[in-house]
Design a protein around this motif. Structure first.
Motif, PDB file in Angstrom:
ATOM      1  N   ALA A  25       0.831  -1.211   0.000  1.00  0.00           N
ATOM      2  CA  ALA A  25       0.000   0.000   0.000  1.00  0.00           C
ATOM      3  C   ALA A  25       0.861   1.255   0.000  1.00  0.00           C
ATOM      4  O   ALA A  25       0.578   2.214  -0.733  1.00  0.00           O
ATOM      5  CB  ALA A  25      -0.937  -0.003   1.202  1.00  0.00           C
ATOM      6  N   PHE A  26       1.907   1.246   0.810  1.00  0.00           N
ATOM      7  CA  PHE A  26       2.794   2.415   0.869  1.00  0.00           C
ATOM      8  C   PHE A  26       3.487   2.645  -0.469  1.00  0.00           C
ATOM      9  O   PHE A  26       3.478   3.756  -0.999  1.00  0.00           O
ATOM     10  CB  PHE A  26       3.823   2.252   1.994  1.00  0.00           C
ATOM     11  CG  PHE A  26       4.905   3.284   1.955  1.00  0.00           C
ATOM     12  CD1 PHE A  26       4.615   4.620   2.225  1.00  0.00           C
ATOM     13  CD2 PHE A  26       6.209   2.941   1.630  1.00  0.00           C
ATOM     14  CE1 PHE A  26       5.609   5.585   2.174  1.00  0.00           C
ATOM     15  CE2 PHE A  26       7.207   3.901   1.579  1.00  0.00           C
ATOM     16  CZ  PHE A  26       6.904   5.227   1.852  1.00  0.00           C
ATOM     17  N   LEU A  27       4.096   1.592  -1.017  1.00  0.00           N
ATOM     18  CA  LEU A  27       4.810   1.742  -2.293  1.00  0.00           C
ATOM     19  C   LEU A  27       3.868   2.109  -3.431  1.00  0.00           C
ATOM     20  O   LEU A  27       4.207   2.954  -4.274  1.00  0.00           O
ATOM     21  CB  LEU A  27       5.587   0.466  -2.619  1.00  0.00           C
ATOM     22  CG  LEU A  27       6.779   0.160  -1.717  1.00  0.00           C
ATOM     23  CD1 LEU A  27       7.399  -1.186  -2.081  1.00  0.00           C
ATOM     24  CD2 LEU A  27       7.802   1.276  -1.770  1.00  0.00           C
ATOM     25  N   SER A  28       2.700   1.515  -3.463  1.00  0.00           N
ATOM     26  CA  SER A  28       1.721   1.831  -4.502  1.00  0.00           C
ATOM     27  C   SER A  28       1.307   3.298  -4.431  1.00  0.00           C
ATOM     28  O   SER A  28       1.283   3.996  -5.449  1.00  0.00           O
ATOM     29  CB  SER A  28       0.494   0.928  -4.339  1.00  0.00           C
ATOM     30  OG  SER A  28      -0.539   1.332  -5.186  1.00  0.00           O
ATOM     31  N   ASN A  32       2.277   6.065  -7.251  1.00  0.00           N
ATOM     32  CA  ASN A  32       1.175   6.769  -7.915  1.00  0.00           C
ATOM     33  C   ASN A  32       1.196   8.266  -7.629  1.00  0.00           C
ATOM     34  O   ASN A  32       0.845   9.065  -8.491  1.00  0.00           O
ATOM     35  CB  ASN A  32      -0.169   6.171  -7.503  1.00  0.00           C
ATOM     36  CG  ASN A  32      -0.383   4.797  -8.099  1.00  0.00           C
ATOM     37  OD1 ASN A  32       0.138   4.478  -9.160  1.00  0.00           O
ATOM     38  ND2 ASN A  32      -1.144   3.977  -7.406  1.00  0.00           N
ATOM     39  N   TRP A  33       1.598   8.649  -6.442  1.00  0.00           N
ATOM     40  CA  TRP A  33       1.691  10.072  -6.087  1.00  0.00           C
ATOM     41  C   TRP A  33       2.799  10.744  -6.894  1.00  0.00           C
ATOM     42  O   TRP A  33       2.602  11.789  -7.506  1.00  0.00           O
ATOM     43  CB  TRP A  33       1.925  10.207  -4.595  1.00  0.00           C
ATOM     44  CG  TRP A  33       2.126  11.601  -4.093  1.00  0.00           C
ATOM     45  CD1 TRP A  33       1.544  12.749  -4.560  1.00  0.00           C
ATOM     46  CD2 TRP A  33       2.972  11.999  -3.025  1.00  0.00           C
ATOM     47  NE1 TRP A  33       1.970  13.829  -3.829  1.00  0.00           N
ATOM     48  CE2 TRP A  33       2.852  13.396  -2.871  1.00  0.00           C
ATOM     49  CE3 TRP A  33       3.813  11.308  -2.159  1.00  0.00           C
ATOM     50  CZ2 TRP A  33       3.549  14.108  -1.904  1.00  0.00           C
ATOM     51  CZ3 TRP A  33       4.483  12.021  -1.190  1.00  0.00           C
ATOM     52  CH2 TRP A  33       4.357  13.406  -1.074  1.00  0.00           C
ATOM     53  N   ILE A  34       3.992  10.128  -6.902  1.00  0.00           N
ATOM     54  CA  ILE A  34       5.119  10.685  -7.644  1.00  0.00           C
ATOM     55  C   ILE A  34       4.831  10.692  -9.143  1.00  0.00           C
ATOM     56  O   ILE A  34       5.151  11.654  -9.844  1.00  0.00           O
ATOM     57  CB  ILE A  34       6.417   9.905  -7.324  1.00  0.00           C
ATOM     58  CG1 ILE A  34       6.840  10.178  -5.874  1.00  0.00           C
ATOM     59  CG2 ILE A  34       7.530  10.273  -8.286  1.00  0.00           C
ATOM     60  CD1 ILE A  34       7.956   9.298  -5.362  1.00  0.00           C
ATOM     61  N   LYS A  37      -0.461   9.705 -11.038  1.00  0.00           N
ATOM     62  CA  LYS A  37      -1.450   8.822 -11.656  1.00  0.00           C
ATOM     63  C   LYS A  37      -2.811   9.013 -10.982  1.00  0.00           C
ATOM     64  O   LYS A  37      -2.889   9.404  -9.817  1.00  0.00           O
ATOM     65  CB  LYS A  37      -0.999   7.373 -11.537  1.00  0.00           C
ATOM     66  CG  LYS A  37       0.268   7.118 -12.317  1.00  0.00           C
ATOM     67  CD  LYS A  37       0.680   5.674 -12.268  1.00  0.00           C
ATOM     68  CE  LYS A  37       1.948   5.507 -13.092  1.00  0.00           C
ATOM     69  NZ  LYS A  37       2.542   4.213 -12.939  1.00  0.00           N
ATOM     70  N   PRO A  38      -3.870   8.734 -11.706  1.00  0.00           N
ATOM     71  CA  PRO A  38      -5.210   8.872 -11.110  1.00  0.00           C
ATOM     72  C   PRO A  38      -5.448   7.813 -10.036  1.00  0.00           C
ATOM     73  O   PRO A  38      -4.857   6.737 -10.073  1.00  0.00           O
ATOM     74  CB  PRO A  38      -6.147   8.672 -12.296  1.00  0.00           C
ATOM     75  CG  PRO A  38      -5.361   7.937 -13.303  1.00  0.00           C
ATOM     76  CD  PRO A  38      -3.925   8.325 -13.097  1.00  0.00           C
ATOM     77  N   PHE A  39      -6.309   8.169  -9.109  1.00  0.00           N
ATOM     78  CA  PHE A  39      -6.669   7.226  -8.047  1.00  0.00           C
ATOM     79  C   PHE A  39      -7.622   6.204  -8.641  1.00  0.00           C
ATOM     80  O   PHE A  39      -8.727   6.521  -9.060  1.00  0.00           O
ATOM     81  CB  PHE A  39      -7.326   7.975  -6.882  1.00  0.00           C
ATOM     82  CG  PHE A  39      -7.388   7.172  -5.626  1.00  0.00           C
ATOM     83  CD1 PHE A  39      -6.291   7.101  -4.786  1.00  0.00           C
ATOM     84  CD2 PHE A  39      -8.540   6.488  -5.282  1.00  0.00           C
ATOM     85  CE1 PHE A  39      -6.341   6.362  -3.615  1.00  0.00           C
ATOM     86  CE2 PHE A  39      -8.597   5.745  -4.120  1.00  0.00           C
ATOM     87  CZ  PHE A  39      -7.494   5.685  -3.279  1.00  0.00           C
ATOM     88  N   SER A  40      -7.176   4.971  -8.707  1.00  0.00           N
ATOM     89  CA  SER A  40      -7.933   3.931  -9.409  1.00  0.00           C
ATOM     90  C   SER A  40      -8.650   3.000  -8.431  1.00  0.00           C
ATOM     91  O   SER A  40      -8.450   3.057  -7.218  1.00  0.00           O
ATOM     92  CB  SER A  40      -6.980   3.106 -10.272  1.00  0.00           C
ATOM     93  OG  SER A  40      -6.061   2.411  -9.439  1.00  0.00           O
ATOM     94  N   ARG A 108      -5.101  12.278  -2.575  1.00  0.00           N
ATOM     95  CA  ARG A 108      -5.483  10.934  -2.142  1.00  0.00           C
ATOM     96  C   ARG A 108      -4.253  10.032  -2.040  1.00  0.00           C
ATOM     97  O   ARG A 108      -4.074   9.320  -1.044  1.00  0.00           O
ATOM     98  CB  ARG A 108      -6.504  10.353  -3.109  1.00  0.00           C
ATOM     99  CG  ARG A 108      -7.823  11.113  -3.076  1.00  0.00           C
ATOM    100  CD  ARG A 108      -8.734  10.706  -4.179  1.00  0.00           C
ATOM    101  NE  ARG A 108      -9.536   9.567  -3.754  1.00  0.00           N
ATOM    102  CZ  ARG A 108     -10.537   9.088  -4.460  1.00  0.00           C
ATOM    103  NH1 ARG A 108     -10.843   9.617  -5.626  1.00  0.00           N
ATOM    104  NH2 ARG A 108     -11.227   8.065  -4.013  1.00  0.00           N
ATOM    105  N   HIS A 109      -3.411  10.063  -3.063  1.00  0.00           N
ATOM    106  CA  HIS A 109      -2.191   9.241  -3.033  1.00  0.00           C
ATOM    107  C   HIS A 109      -1.226   9.747  -1.964  1.00  0.00           C
ATOM    108  O   HIS A 109      -0.590   8.954  -1.274  1.00  0.00           O
ATOM    109  CB  HIS A 109      -1.506   9.241  -4.397  1.00  0.00           C
ATOM    110  CG  HIS A 109      -2.235   8.446  -5.432  1.00  0.00           C
ATOM    111  ND1 HIS A 109      -2.585   7.129  -5.261  1.00  0.00           N
ATOM    112  CD2 HIS A 109      -2.694   8.794  -6.662  1.00  0.00           C
ATOM    113  CE1 HIS A 109      -3.212   6.687  -6.337  1.00  0.00           C
ATOM    114  NE2 HIS A 109      -3.296   7.683  -7.207  1.00  0.00           N
ATOM    115  N   ARG A 110      -1.110  11.058  -1.819  1.00  0.00           N
ATOM    116  CA  ARG A 110      -0.208  11.625  -0.815  1.00  0.00           C
ATOM    117  C   ARG A 110      -0.648  11.227   0.591  1.00  0.00           C
ATOM    118  O   ARG A 110       0.176  10.812   1.408  1.00  0.00           O
ATOM    119  CB  ARG A 110      -0.144  13.141  -0.939  1.00  0.00           C
ATOM    120  CG  ARG A 110       0.855  13.758   0.034  1.00  0.00           C
ATOM    121  CD  ARG A 110       0.950  15.249  -0.080  1.00  0.00           C
ATOM    122  NE  ARG A 110      -0.312  15.841   0.338  1.00  0.00           N
ATOM    123  CZ  ARG A 110      -0.881  16.885  -0.231  1.00  0.00           C
ATOM    124  NH1 ARG A 110      -0.319  17.473  -1.257  1.00  0.00           N
ATOM    125  NH2 ARG A 110      -2.024  17.352   0.207  1.00  0.00           N
TER     126      ARG A 110
END
Length: 144
Positions: A25-28, A32-34, A37-40, A108-110
């Protein structure tokens, strides 16, 4: 084999699932934050499965806490620090999952990366402390 031993084995084995889900979860979330990418739906499922696995672990741990025959002074770590740190980690995962449901994709990713990362740090801290308190255990909780 009694209920305490069964739950202890379940709690001991489930920790690998929780740790793996936290790392995933952390790496994903970080990637995605860096990568902006959209929150999927996949991100949402990873966060949810991390939350569920952590909460199952906490529930088993709380049952063990109240069933535990360990009452000597030498087990302060298990009765105080361990449970305290794990509850803090569970709260971080819960907040991370809740905050990842709100706002734009970047936020959301952050939020997920921040809170899951903090939870991961707390879990690693607890594992490290366990190896200091009980030198017969390794980083992954097995006895030497």
């Amino acid at each position: 084999m009694n209920l305490y031993q069964i739950l202890r084995m379940a709690h001991s084995g489930w920790r690998y699932i929780v740790f793996a889900m936290l790392v995933i979860a952390f790496l994903s979330a970080l990637i995605n934050w860096i990568g902006k990418k959209p929150f999927s739906a996949t991100s949402k499922k990873i966060n949810l499965f991390t939350l569920i696995s952590m909460h199952i672990q906490i529930l088993i741990g709380l049952v063990l806490y109240f069933l535990s025959p360990l009452v000597e002074a030498g087990i302060r770590y298990w009765k105080m620090e361990h449970i305290g740190l794990m509850i803090v980690a569970a709260v971080m995962v819960t907040i991370g999952n809740a905050r990842s449901k709100k706002g734009n994709d970047d936020n959301r990713h952050r939020s997920a990366a921040l809170y899951f990362g903090l939870a991961l740090i707390v879990v690693i801290m607890a594992i490290y402390t366990m190896t200091m308190v009980d030198p017969s255990r390794t980083f992954f909780g097995t006895t030497k």
